[in-house]
Design an enzyme around this catalytic site. Structure first.
Site, short mmCIF file in Angstrom:
data_model
loop_
_atom_site.label_atom_id
_atom_site.label_comp_id
_atom_site.label_asym_id
_atom_site.label_seq_id
_atom_site.Cartn_x
_atom_site.Cartn_y
_atom_site.Cartn_z
N LYS A 128 52.55 41.83 31.53
CA LYS A 128 51.79 42.45 32.62
C LYS A 128 52.71 42.77 33.79
O LYS A 128 52.73 43.87 34.32
CB LYS A 128 50.69 41.48 33.08
CG LYS A 128 49.81 41.99 34.19
CD LYS A 128 49.03 40.85 34.85
CE LYS A 128 48.14 40.11 33.86
NZ LYS A 128 47.20 39.19 34.54
N SER A 186 50.59 41.24 44.79
CA SER A 186 51.35 40.03 45.13
C SER A 186 52.82 40.39 45.33
O SER A 186 53.48 39.88 46.25
CB SER A 186 51.25 38.99 44.01
OG SER A 186 50.05 38.26 44.09
N ASN A 212 36.49 36.33 42.39
CA ASN A 212 37.33 37.29 43.10
C ASN A 212 37.41 38.64 42.38
O ASN A 212 37.20 39.69 42.99
CB ASN A 212 38.72 36.69 43.29
CG ASN A 212 39.70 37.68 43.85
OD1 ASN A 212 40.41 38.35 43.12
ND2 ASN A 212 39.72 37.80 45.17
N GLN A 227 51.30 37.21 31.18
CA GLN A 227 51.79 37.57 32.51
C GLN A 227 53.16 38.23 32.44
O GLN A 227 53.46 39.16 33.21
CB GLN A 227 51.87 36.28 33.37
CG GLN A 227 51.96 36.54 34.86
CD GLN A 227 50.61 36.81 35.50
OE1 GLN A 227 49.64 36.11 35.24
NE2 GLN A 227 50.52 37.82 36.34
N ASP A 255 44.20 32.03 40.81
CA ASP A 255 43.56 32.43 39.55
C ASP A 255 42.19 31.74 39.59
O ASP A 255 41.70 31.42 40.68
CB ASP A 255 44.41 32.00 38.34
CG ASP A 255 43.97 32.67 37.03
OD1 ASP A 255 44.32 33.83 36.80
OD2 ASP A 255 43.25 32.02 36.23
N LYS A 313 52.85 30.81 34.79
CA LYS A 313 51.45 30.45 35.08
C LYS A 313 51.37 28.95 35.26
O LYS A 313 52.16 28.21 34.67
CB LYS A 313 50.54 30.85 33.91
CG LYS A 313 49.09 31.01 34.30
CD LYS A 313 48.83 32.37 34.88
CE LYS A 313 47.42 32.51 35.41
NZ LYS A 313 47.14 33.93 35.72
N THR A 355 42.83 42.96 42.40
CA THR A 355 42.62 42.90 40.95
C THR A 355 41.38 43.71 40.55
O THR A 355 41.44 44.53 39.62
CB THR A 355 42.50 41.45 40.47
OG1 THR A 355 43.60 40.70 41.00
CG2 THR A 355 42.51 41.38 38.95
N LYS A 387 56.46 34.59 38.13
CA LYS A 387 55.36 34.99 39.01
C LYS A 387 54.07 34.91 38.23
O LYS A 387 53.97 35.44 37.12
CB LYS A 387 55.58 36.44 39.49
CG LYS A 387 54.49 36.94 40.41
CD LYS A 387 54.75 36.56 41.86
CE LYS A 387 53.53 36.66 42.75
NZ LYS A 387 52.69 35.44 42.74
P1 NDP Z 1 37.23 32.99 40.23
O1 NDP Z 1 37.41 31.53 40.17
O2 NDP Z 1 37.17 33.65 41.55
O3 NDP Z 1 35.93 33.42 39.42
C1 NDP Z 1 35.77 33.12 38.09
C2 NDP Z 1 34.43 33.60 37.63
O4 NDP Z 1 34.37 33.52 36.21
C3 NDP Z 1 33.28 32.76 38.14
O5 NDP Z 1 32.14 33.56 38.27
C4 NDP Z 1 33.13 31.71 37.05
O6 NDP Z 1 31.85 31.11 36.97
C5 NDP Z 1 33.40 32.55 35.81
N1 NDP Z 1 33.95 31.67 34.76
C6 NDP Z 1 35.14 31.04 34.79
N2 NDP Z 1 35.33 30.29 33.70
C7 NDP Z 1 34.20 30.44 32.98
C8 NDP Z 1 33.77 29.91 31.74
N3 NDP Z 1 34.56 29.08 31.03
N4 NDP Z 1 32.57 30.32 31.27
C9 NDP Z 1 31.79 31.17 31.98
N5 NDP Z 1 32.14 31.68 33.18
C10 NDP Z 1 33.32 31.32 33.66
O7 NDP Z 1 38.42 33.60 39.36
P2 NDP Z 1 39.00 35.09 39.34
O8 NDP Z 1 37.94 36.07 39.63
O9 NDP Z 1 40.23 35.09 40.15
O10 NDP Z 1 39.47 35.22 37.81
C11 NDP Z 1 38.64 35.77 36.80
C12 NDP Z 1 39.49 36.23 35.64
O11 NDP Z 1 40.41 37.23 36.08
C13 NDP Z 1 40.36 35.15 35.00
O12 NDP Z 1 40.50 35.41 33.63
C14 NDP Z 1 41.72 35.35 35.67
O13 NDP Z 1 42.77 34.86 34.88
C15 NDP Z 1 41.74 36.87 35.75
N6 NDP Z 1 42.64 37.45 36.72
C16 NDP Z 1 42.59 37.09 38.05
C17 NDP Z 1 43.44 37.69 38.95
C18 NDP Z 1 43.37 37.40 40.40
O14 NDP Z 1 44.12 38.03 41.16
N7 NDP Z 1 42.53 36.50 40.87
C19 NDP Z 1 44.44 38.67 38.52
C20 NDP Z 1 44.35 39.05 37.12
C21 NDP Z 1 43.49 38.43 36.28
P3 NDP Z 1 31.64 29.59 37.49
O15 NDP Z 1 31.84 29.67 38.96
O16 NDP Z 1 30.27 29.23 37.07
O17 NDP Z 1 32.70 28.77 36.81
O1 2IT Z 2 46.44 36.74 36.10
C1 2IT Z 2 46.99 37.21 37.11
O2 2IT Z 2 47.66 38.24 37.08
C2 2IT Z 2 46.79 36.50 38.39
N1 2IT Z 2 46.06 35.51 38.42
C3 2IT Z 2 47.50 36.96 39.63
C4 2IT Z 2 48.92 36.47 39.65
C5 2IT Z 2 49.69 36.72 40.91
O3 2IT Z 2 50.82 36.20 40.97
O4 2IT Z 2 49.21 37.40 41.82
#
Ligand code: NDP
Ligand code: 2IT
Length: 453
Positions: free
Chosen positions: A117, A385, A244, A114, A169, A129, A213, A93
């Protein structure tokens, strides 16, 4: 760097040799191994049968080509990955990331994190992943759809409700999950809702998954603040990213009485001294998919709002009580940590996966700043999830309130487990150690029970 137990040193050396050129994966493994010395001192049996070596080696790694046709009718090629890391506790997952920086080492680090976690959530889910070096920026909706369909045309053979359940992600949200689910359904002729999570509500999604998240990280930090007799109420908060995780952290922090004064994307950061406007941020990011400087343009100059271009400064120079890095790995460096400590930060909650560099983590911990590691603090997404999978399996759909209440209780549990484990292993207040050990022990117990496989 912290000293590794002498039994663990050769394990790390072998991981580095076998996975040469994958610094993020080495970093994630090192951090967990640094915590395990205390475990094998107490429970030497956990080092038997190459258990730790097995935990560091993915069960399966899939790498494939994704051809697609752009709007100019040109054939384009990307590379995609699914690393199925550990299935001792349940089907693999974990999310799918679309970002040009994606390579096998990044997916491996994310799959490794993961695994622990998911164990911490207490739900029956293994770790995995996936992703691609596809860059969604500037692509039309049709291009995104064609890419997702081609990606799933290969991936569908490797996933399933009982095998591997991907989600979103970076770069993958509800829109992409929809296109992937459509293609999976078409290829398999099965309405197998539980094969993907993060679905929209009208075809099997869970309420509160979108928010989970960010909400979860906020709940975790709130629990941490409570241990020192305080709360988010009246606190200044900086949240990096504006995707997100960042947006729903903003929403929950506001609800808890805090003020988010800065947010970012890869083009720079925005400060709003009066508190970032949630609705405006959602309009810019979720609807228009625009750059964050739009916030300044729409709000207008001279209202305590300004924009700093990437490269001209760091968001972590903005003074705050609580920092919530929610963009990407290694975005918060030692220099940033020093600035935050100097400005009086009291708590850090990792919304992103491994956003804090190892030296920055040490600076926080040495300064007595409460530090919540991502594998605990951002587990609310994957936990919800797992609640989505539960609803799909029982063909049921829960209310927002019921689902959020489950999420809140899971996050409190993770917090308390990490705190109690840190205490049990002689490092009270060390959530990094607590999360690594508690996650490891759960996976390790299951692996031992299942034999050498
Ligand atoms: P999104 O794609 O929704 O948003 C990502 C954000 O981070 C954007 O604002 C993006 O800016 C910025 N970003 C990404 N890469 C870079 C980079 N290399 N340098 C600078 N800014 C960057 O992703 P999420 O919000 O879903 O994910 C954000 C983090 O949270 C990640 O590390 C992800 O692994 C983690 N995460 C997400 C979960 C989920 O449920 N979605 C769960 C647990 C962890 P830009 O648009 O300019 O690229
Ligand atoms: O990093 C993470 O935990 C996620 N991007 C969410 C994974 C999931 O299966 O909901």
């Amino acid at each position: 760097m912290m000293q590794l137990d002498e039994k663990l040193e050769p394990i790390l050396a072998e991981v580095m040799r076998r996975n040469a050129g994958e610094p993020e994966f080495h970093q994630a493994v090192r951090e967990v191994l640094e915590s395990l010395g205390r475990v094998i001192a107490k429970r030497p049996d956990f080092a038997d049968d190459a258990l730790i070596e097995r935990i560091c080696e993915p069960e399966r790694q899939i790498i494939f080509r994704v051809p697609w046709i752009d709007d100019q009718n040109k054939v384009r090629i990307n590379r995609a990955f699914r690393v199925q890391f550990n299935s001792a506790l349940g089907p693999y997952k974990g999310g799918i990331r679309f970002h040009p920086s994606v390579n096998v080492g990044i997916i491996k680090f994310l799959g490794f994190e993961q695994t622990f976690k998911n164990a911490l959530t207490g739900m029956p889910i293994g770790g995995g992943k996936g992703g691609s070096d596809f860059d969604p920026k500037g692509k039309s909706d049709r291009e995104i759809m064609r890419f997702c369909q081609s990606f799933m045309t290969e991936l569908h053979r490797h996933i399933g409700e009982y095998t591997d359940v991907p989600a979103g992600d970076i770069g993958v949200g509800g829109r992409e999950i929809g296109y992937m689910f459509g293609q999976y359904k078409r290829l398999t002729n099965r309405y197998e809702a539980g094969v993907l999570t993060g679905k929209a509500l009208f075809y099997g999604g869970s309420r509160a998954r979108t928010e989970a998240t960010g909400y979860g990280n906020t709940y975790f930090v709130e629990s941490m603040l409570k241990t020192r007799g305080t709360s988010f109420d009246g606190k200044k908060v900086v949240v990096s990213g504006s995707g997100n995780v960042a947006i729903y952290s903003l929403e929950k922090v506001q609800e808890f009485g805090g003020t988010v004064v800065a947010m970012s994307d890869s083009s720079g950061y925005i400060v709003d001294e009066n508190g970032i406007d949630l609705k405006l941020m959602q309009e810019i990011k979720e609807i228009r998919r625009a750059r964050i400087s739009e916030y300044l343009r729409l709000k207008g100059e001279g209202k305590g709002v300004w924009f700093v271009k990437a490269g001209d400064g760091s968001i972590w120079d903005v003074a705050c009580d609580v920092a919530m890095p929610s963009a990407t790995q290694n975005e918060l460096t030692g220099k940033d940590a020093k600035a935050l400590v100097k400005n009086g930060v009291i708590a850090v909650g990792e919304g992103a996966n491994m956003p804090t560099t190892p030296d920055a983590t040490r600076i926080f911990q040495d300064a007595g700043v409460m530090f919540a590691p991502g594998k605990a603090a951002n587990a609310g997404g994957v936990a919800t999830s797992a609640l989505e999978m539960q609803q799909n399996a029982s063909r049921d759909s829960w209310s927002f309130e019921q689902t959020e209440a489950r999420l809140a209780s899971i996050m409190r549990n993770i917090h308390d487990t990490c705190a109690a484990t840190a205490e049990e292993y002689g490092a009270p207040g060390d959530y990094v150690l607590g999360a690594n050990i508690a996650g490891f022990v759960r996976v390790a117990e299951a692996m031992r029970a299942l034999g050498v496989i």
